[in-house]
Design a protein around this motif. Structure first.
Motif, mmCIF file in Angstrom:
data_model
loop_
_atom_site.group_PDB
_atom_site.id
_atom_site.type_symbol
_atom_site.label_atom_id
_atom_site.label_comp_id
_atom_site.label_asym_id
_atom_site.label_seq_id
_atom_site.Cartn_x
_atom_site.Cartn_y
_atom_site.Cartn_z
ATOM 1 N N TYR A 175 47.716 -0.808 54.389
ATOM 2 C CA TYR A 175 48.613 -0.134 55.331
ATOM 3 C C TYR A 175 50.067 -0.394 54.954
ATOM 4 C CZ TYR A 175 49.080 -4.724 57.506
ATOM 5 O OH TYR A 175 49.317 -6.053 57.733
ATOM 6 N N CYS A 176 50.915 0.481 55.459
ATOM 7 C CA CYS A 176 52.342 0.411 55.166
ATOM 8 C C CYS A 176 53.041 -0.428 56.242
ATOM 9 C CB CYS A 176 52.930 1.815 55.133
ATOM 10 S SG CYS A 176 54.723 1.847 54.883
ATOM 11 N N VAL A 177 53.880 -1.378 55.779
ATOM 12 C CA VAL A 177 54.583 -2.237 56.732
ATOM 13 C C VAL A 177 55.725 -1.493 57.421
ATOM 14 C CG1 VAL A 177 54.003 -4.358 55.524
ATOM 15 C CG2 VAL A 177 56.079 -3.127 54.883
ATOM 16 N N SER A 178 56.085 -0.330 56.896
ATOM 17 C CA SER A 178 57.202 0.432 57.483
ATOM 18 C C SER A 178 56.728 1.446 58.512
ATOM 19 C CB SER A 178 57.983 1.147 56.374
ATOM 20 O OG SER A 178 58.554 0.213 55.483
ATOM 21 N N CYS A 179 55.841 2.330 58.084
ATOM 22 C CA CYS A 179 55.399 3.390 58.997
ATOM 23 C C CYS A 179 54.048 3.100 59.636
ATOM 24 C CB CYS A 179 55.355 4.738 58.274
ATOM 25 S SG CYS A 179 54.079 4.839 56.999
ATOM 26 N N GLY A 180 53.308 2.110 59.119
ATOM 27 C CA GLY A 180 52.044 1.720 59.723
ATOM 28 C C GLY A 180 50.851 2.560 59.314
ATOM 29 N N ASN A 181 51.072 3.541 58.456
ATOM 30 C CA ASN A 181 49.942 4.376 58.009
ATOM 31 C C ASN A 181 48.929 3.543 57.213
ATOM 32 O OD1 ASN A 181 50.857 6.719 59.173
ATOM 33 N ND2 ASN A 181 51.899 7.467 57.341
#
Length: 320
Positions: free
Chosen positions: A54-60
């Motif tokens: 998962y992405c730490v920025s957008c959470g995807n």
């Protein structure tokens, strides 16, 4: 570690294989991702419990298996077919660590150990040269009952291949032993050839067999003796002095025979001795080679068994 090798937005399967080949990736589960998110270019990390990235920025969230090597099988298989057995083995080990009951990964691992390139090109020679110490228990336990038939046939082929290797060693030993006797016969043949005599009976290499010279020289001297006797009888008849001459002619003929064959006679007896030696060596060779036909036939049967096992393995492989 990943940032050293991967700069793209998606972790490529080929990049994992490169690190495996360089022995620079020991445990993927202990490393985090430092890649750009396909959505926002943020940093990707992995969650081993949830099996997601998962992405730490957008959470995807993204497919964990996609990033960690769902298609690593293709790269591992390619390495195996190229003969890069160590590289292929590391990749198959990783795949088995992720999915222990992955049948094709386990087979790939087994083939890496045996240096078999692929199931389609597998033949009898693969099992004749492979190590007899290869065991399938570990692979059986991981793959379960559905793969038992495959590994049963592998063990049969491996056992037959080991027996053929043992038979081939026996054949080599037999050939080596027989060759030593054949070399002895060759040496005897050279010595035999040196005993041929010249037509005139003098010393030196010739092309007349001593037996032939003895035969014809004996005939010639006998004919000459008969002629001499007939001449003596025609001249003086059967008086006492003439009878002494007549009886003396055969004795002189015998002495002449021996005198004219001083070389041929010893050579003749030497040749008889050599003939006996050649006969003895030939009998030994035949005795040594006696098991060859049986061993060869046994190898033929064993190769047939390997062929049947390979056929069964291919069928199992395609069905699982």
């Amino acid at each position: 570690m990943f940032t050293t090798y991967l700069n793209s937005d998606i972790l490529r399967i080929k990049d994992i294989s490169v690190m495996l080949r360089r022995n620079e990736m020991t445990d993927l589960n202990t490393n985090f991702f430092a890649y750009s998110c396909p959505t926002c270019s943020g940093r990707l990390v992995k969650d081993d419990i949830k099996k997601i990235c998962y992405c730490v920025s957008c959470g995807n969230a993204y497919d964990y298996d996609y990033y960690l090597g769902l298609n690593l099988m293709e790269e591992a298989t390619s390495s195996l077919e190229s003969g890069e057995y160590n590289s292929a083995k590391k990749m198959f080990e990783y795949l088995i660590e992720k999915e222990p009951d992955n049948f094709k990964a386990n087979v790939g691992m087994l083939f890496s150990d045996c240096e078999i390139k692929n199931i389609d090109s597998m033949d009898e020679e693969d099992f004749i040269r492979t190590s007899s110490t290869i065991k399938t228990d570990e692979y059986r336990n991981r793959c379960g009952k559905s793969a038992e038939e495959f590994f049963d046939n592998f063990d049969k082929a491996n056992k037959a291949g080991t027996a053929i290797k043992l038979n081939n060693s026996k054949l080599e030993a037999i050939d080596s032993k027989a060759r030593s006797h054949e070399n002895r016969i060759k040496d005897i043949g050279n010595e035999y050839q040196s005993l041929y005599v010249r037509l005139d009976g003098r010393m030196g290499e010739g092309d007349i067999h001593p037996a032939t010279r003895l035969k014809y020289s004996g005939i010639a001297i006998a004919v000459l003796a008969v002629i001499c006797v007939l001449i003596a009888l025609a001249i003086d008849g059967f008086d006492a002095e003439n009878l002494m001459v007549i009886f003396g002619i055969p004795l002189v003929s015998i002495l002449l025979f021996f005198a004219s064959n001083l070389i041929a006679l010893p050579n003749f007896f030497k040749m008889r001795r050599l003939d006996e030696e050649i006969k003895k060596e030939t009998e030994l060779i035949n005795e040594i080679k006696l098991p060859v036909s049986e061993i060869t036939e046994n190898n033929r049967v064993l190769k047939s068994e390997i062929f049947k096992s390979i056929k069964a393995m291919k069928k199992c492989y395609n069905e699982i």
